[in-house]
Motif scaffolding. Structure first.
Motif, PDB file in Angstrom:
ATOM      1  N   SER A  18       0.827  -1.211   0.000  1.00 33.11           N
ATOM      2  CA  SER A  18       0.000   0.000   0.000  1.00 33.11           C
ATOM      3  C   SER A  18       0.858   1.255   0.000  1.00 33.11           C
ATOM      4  N   LEU A  21       2.087   1.605  -3.573  1.00 30.28           N
ATOM      5  CA  LEU A  21       1.011   2.073  -4.444  1.00 30.28           C
ATOM      6  C   LEU A  21       0.658   3.532  -4.163  1.00 30.28           C
ATOM      7  N   VAL A  25       1.048   5.368  -7.469  1.00 29.65           N
ATOM      8  CA  VAL A  25      -0.229   5.439  -8.174  1.00 29.65           C
ATOM      9  C   VAL A  25      -1.080   6.608  -7.676  1.00 29.65           C
ATOM     10  N   TRP A  29      -4.147   5.142  -1.644  1.00 30.63           N
ATOM     11  CA  TRP A  29      -3.796   3.743  -1.361  1.00 30.63           C
ATOM     12  C   TRP A  29      -3.311   3.574   0.070  1.00 30.63           C
TER      13      TRP A  29
END
Length: 64
Positions: A18, A21, A25, A29
């Motif tokens: 997490s 991410l 991303v 997350w």
């Protein structure tokens, strides 16, 4: 591998994934890590851990 070690491995992996991410991303997350942490805290008070039940169902042995 015992269920306790499996839960620790699973929780640590989810936290690291997490964070990765959230960095690569989208920052939201990080809530996956928050969810894992809250689940660990509630399981320490109640003794109920869904991940432990799943790992037992897949065949990991109990604590020795």
């Amino acid at each position: 591998m015992t269920v306790g070690r499996g839960v620790t491995l699973l929780a640590g992996s989810f936290v690291l994934i997490s964070i990765l991410l959230a960095w690569l991303v989208h920052p939201w997350w990080i809530f996956l890590a928050v969810f894992v942490g809250l689940n660990l805290v509630q399981s320490s008070f109640t003794g109920f851990c869904p991940a432990a039940n799943i790992l037992r169902a897949v065949g990991l042995r109990g604590e020795v």
